[in-house]
Write a protein that holds these residues in place. Structure first.
Motif, PDB file in Angstrom:
ATOM      1  N   ALA A   1       7.357  34.097  -2.443  1.00 14.01           N
ATOM      2  CA  ALA A   1       8.438  33.463  -3.452  1.00 14.01           C
ATOM      3  C   ALA A   1       8.348  31.598  -3.479  1.00 14.01           C
ATOM      4  CB  ALA A   1       9.646  34.102  -3.164  1.00 14.01           C
ATOM      5  N   VAL A   2       8.099  30.938  -2.675  1.00 10.43           N
ATOM      6  CA  VAL A   2       7.470  29.539  -2.267  1.00 10.43           C
ATOM      7  C   VAL A   2       6.200  28.885  -2.433  1.00 10.43           C
ATOM      8  CG1 VAL A   2       9.843  29.595  -0.919  1.00 10.43           C
ATOM      9  CG2 VAL A   2       7.651  29.947   0.251  1.00 10.43           C
ATOM     10  N   GLY A   3       5.127  30.469  -2.761  1.00  9.14           N
ATOM     11  CA  GLY A   3       4.049  29.681  -2.814  1.00  9.14           C
ATOM     12  C   GLY A   3       3.372  28.168  -3.626  1.00  9.14           C
ATOM     13  N   TRP A   4       4.233  28.251  -4.991  1.00  8.81           N
ATOM     14  CA  TRP A   4       4.244  28.019  -5.907  1.00  8.81           C
ATOM     15  C   TRP A   4       4.701  26.016  -5.701  1.00  8.81           C
ATOM     16  CZ3 TRP A   4       8.667  25.128  -7.620  1.00  8.81           C
ATOM     17  CH2 TRP A   4       9.703  25.856  -7.595  1.00  8.81           C
ATOM     18  N   ILE A   5       5.636  26.378  -4.481  1.00 10.50           N
ATOM     19  CA  ILE A   5       6.015  24.882  -3.925  1.00 10.50           C
ATOM     20  C   ILE A   5       4.862  23.701  -3.110  1.00 10.50           C
ATOM     21  CG2 ILE A   5       7.800  23.779  -2.677  1.00 10.50           C
ATOM     22  CD1 ILE A   5       9.782  26.371  -2.680  1.00 10.50           C
ATOM     23  N   ARG A   6       4.425  22.298  -3.663  1.00  8.88           N
ATOM     24  CA  ARG A   6       4.295  21.975  -2.781  1.00  8.88           C
ATOM     25  C   ARG A   6       5.121  20.692  -2.316  1.00  8.88           C
ATOM     26  NH1 ARG A   6       1.989  25.501  -2.444  1.00  8.88           N
ATOM     27  NH2 ARG A   6       0.269  25.717  -3.527  1.00  8.88           N
ATOM     28  N   LEU A   7       5.109  20.433  -1.149  1.00 14.96           N
ATOM     29  CA  LEU A   7       5.644  19.433  -0.522  1.00 14.96           C
ATOM     30  C   LEU A   7       5.202  17.751  -0.608  1.00 14.96           C
ATOM     31  CD1 LEU A   7       6.717  21.169   2.929  1.00 14.96           C
ATOM     32  CD2 LEU A   7       7.791  20.694   0.701  1.00 14.96           C
ATOM     33  N   ARG A   8       5.980  17.224  -0.743  1.00 13.86           N
ATOM     34  CA  ARG A   8       5.493  15.509  -1.276  1.00 13.86           C
ATOM     35  C   ARG A   8       5.964  14.433  -0.502  1.00 13.86           C
ATOM     36  NH1 ARG A   8       1.583  17.040  -4.841  1.00 13.86           N
ATOM     37  NH2 ARG A   8       2.078  18.566  -6.409  1.00 13.86           N
ATOM     38  N   GLU A   9       5.403  13.576  -0.635  1.00 12.31           N
ATOM     39  CA  GLU A   9       6.767  12.484   1.002  1.00 12.31           C
ATOM     40  C   GLU A   9       5.360  10.983   0.089  1.00 12.31           C
ATOM     41  OE1 GLU A   9       8.698  10.225   1.367  1.00 12.31           O
ATOM     42  OE2 GLU A   9       8.965  12.537   2.038  1.00 12.31           O
ATOM     43  N   SER A  10       6.059  10.065  -0.565  1.00 13.11           N
ATOM     44  CA  SER A  10       5.311   8.717  -0.042  1.00 13.11           C
ATOM     45  C   SER A  10       5.859   7.834   0.256  1.00 13.11           C
ATOM     46  CB  SER A  10       4.973   8.477  -1.704  1.00 13.11           C
ATOM     47  OG  SER A  10       4.462   8.682  -2.635  1.00 13.11           O
ATOM     48  N   LEU A  11       5.486   6.683   1.446  1.00 11.48           N
ATOM     49  CA  LEU A  11       5.996   5.665   1.588  1.00 11.48           C
ATOM     50  C   LEU A  11       4.631   4.537   1.291  1.00 11.48           C
ATOM     51  CD1 LEU A  11       6.458   7.184   4.553  1.00 11.48           C
ATOM     52  CD2 LEU A  11       8.367   6.599   3.513  1.00 11.48           C
ATOM     53  N   VAL A  12       6.122   3.372   1.076  1.00 14.15           N
ATOM     54  CA  VAL A  12       4.526   1.799   0.513  1.00 14.15           C
ATOM     55  C   VAL A  12       4.922   0.953   2.209  1.00 14.15           C
ATOM     56  CG1 VAL A  12       4.875   0.469  -0.903  1.00 14.15           C
ATOM     57  CG2 VAL A  12       5.812   2.280  -1.954  1.00 14.15           C
ATOM     58  N   VAL A  13       3.955   0.406   2.438  1.00 18.69           N
ATOM     59  CA  VAL A  13       4.179  -0.160   3.505  1.00 18.69           C
ATOM     60  C   VAL A  13       3.622  -1.564   3.003  1.00 18.69           C
ATOM     61  CG1 VAL A  13       4.447   1.650   4.968  1.00 18.69           C
ATOM     62  CG2 VAL A  13       1.931   0.230   4.360  1.00 18.69           C
ATOM     63  N   ARG A  14       3.409  -2.963   4.072  1.00 21.12           N
ATOM     64  CA  ARG A  14       2.898  -3.819   3.114  1.00 21.12           C
ATOM     65  C   ARG A  14       1.768  -4.371   4.414  1.00 21.12           C
ATOM     66  NH1 ARG A  14       3.583  -8.446   0.771  1.00 21.12           N
ATOM     67  NH2 ARG A  14       6.246  -7.495   0.365  1.00 21.12           N
ATOM     68  N   VAL A  15       0.156  -4.285   4.476  1.00 21.15           N
ATOM     69  CA  VAL A  15      -0.937  -4.344   5.306  1.00 21.15           C
ATOM     70  C   VAL A  15      -0.662  -6.187   6.463  1.00 21.15           C
ATOM     71  CG1 VAL A  15      -3.393  -4.235   4.874  1.00 21.15           C
ATOM     72  CG2 VAL A  15      -2.154  -3.105   3.856  1.00 21.15           C
TER      73      VAL A  15
ATOM     74  N   LEU B   1       0.809  -1.198   0.194  1.00 22.44           N
ATOM     75  CA  LEU B   1      -0.022   0.082  -0.306  1.00 22.44           C
ATOM     76  C   LEU B   1       0.526   1.040   0.263  1.00 22.44           C
ATOM     77  CD1 LEU B   1      -3.275   0.407   0.634  1.00 22.44           C
ATOM     78  CD2 LEU B   1      -2.312   1.408   2.949  1.00 22.44           C
ATOM     79  N   THR B   2       0.646   1.665  -0.929  1.00 25.52           N
ATOM     80  CA  THR B   2       1.344   4.050  -0.853  1.00 25.52           C
ATOM     81  C   THR B   2       0.686   5.009  -0.262  1.00 25.52           C
ATOM     82  OG1 THR B   2       2.153   2.653  -2.498  1.00 25.52           O
ATOM     83  CG2 THR B   2       2.422   5.275  -2.469  1.00 25.52           C
ATOM     84  N   VAL B   3       1.494   5.381   1.002  1.00 27.85           N
ATOM     85  CA  VAL B   3       0.655   6.517   0.906  1.00 27.85           C
ATOM     86  C   VAL B   3       1.375   7.546   1.064  1.00 27.85           C
ATOM     87  CG1 VAL B   3       0.230   7.271   3.627  1.00 27.85           C
ATOM     88  CG2 VAL B   3       0.245   4.899   3.298  1.00 27.85           C
ATOM     89  N   SER B   4       0.840   8.020   0.500  1.00 29.04           N
ATOM     90  CA  SER B   4       1.622   9.765   0.042  1.00 29.04           C
ATOM     91  C   SER B   4       0.271  10.860   0.307  1.00 29.04           C
ATOM     92  CB  SER B   4       0.936  10.275  -1.458  1.00 29.04           C
ATOM     93  OG  SER B   4       1.843   8.939  -2.414  1.00 29.04           O
ATOM     94  N   ALA B   5       1.313  12.420   0.912  1.00 34.86           N
ATOM     95  CA  ALA B   5       0.385  12.943   1.131  1.00 34.86           C
ATOM     96  C   ALA B   5       1.066  13.668   0.796  1.00 34.86           C
ATOM     97  CB  ALA B   5       1.083  13.313   3.268  1.00 34.86           C
TER      98      ALA B   5
END
Length: 103
Positions: A87-101, A70-74
């Motif tokens: 100046a950073v208004g266009w930036i989006r922080l992204r993170e994804s992790l994969v785990v086993r259910v 399962l991939t969890v993304s935020a």
């Protein structure tokens, strides 16, 4: 001019700090999703450990059956400082992790 430069450096530091908070919060969300593979469980864990981040979205991709991956993304917006935050208004922080259910 020097003050503006110092604010810009501070803004860069704040963006890095927010990325670290997002990584830690997404890790907590992934651990929660291992046990309860629902978006509500992942969102709760993310918001509890997010350190006040402006979370824009949380998503789970993949099968939610026991033993599957399962991939969890935020996605979050960085904190903006006065004067230089635009100046950073266009930036989006992204993170994804994969785990086993679990199950």
């Amino acid at each position: 001019l020097l003050a503006l430069l110092l604010l810009a450096v501070a803004q860069a530091g704040v963006v890095v700090r927010d990325q670290v908070h997002l990584t830690r919060a997404t890790s907590a969300a992934a651990r929660a999703a291992m046990v309860d593979p629902s978006e509500s469980a992942a969102r709760s864990a993310l918001l509890e450990t997010g350190g006040g981040l402006a979370i824009e979205s949380v998503s789970l991709r993949g099968s939610r059956s026991p033993g599957s991956l399962l991939t969890v993304s935020a996605v979050a917006s960085p904190t903006r400082l006065p004067l230089v935050g635009a100046a950073v208004g266009w930036i989006r922080l992204r993170e994804s992790l994969v785990v086993r259910v679990e199950g």
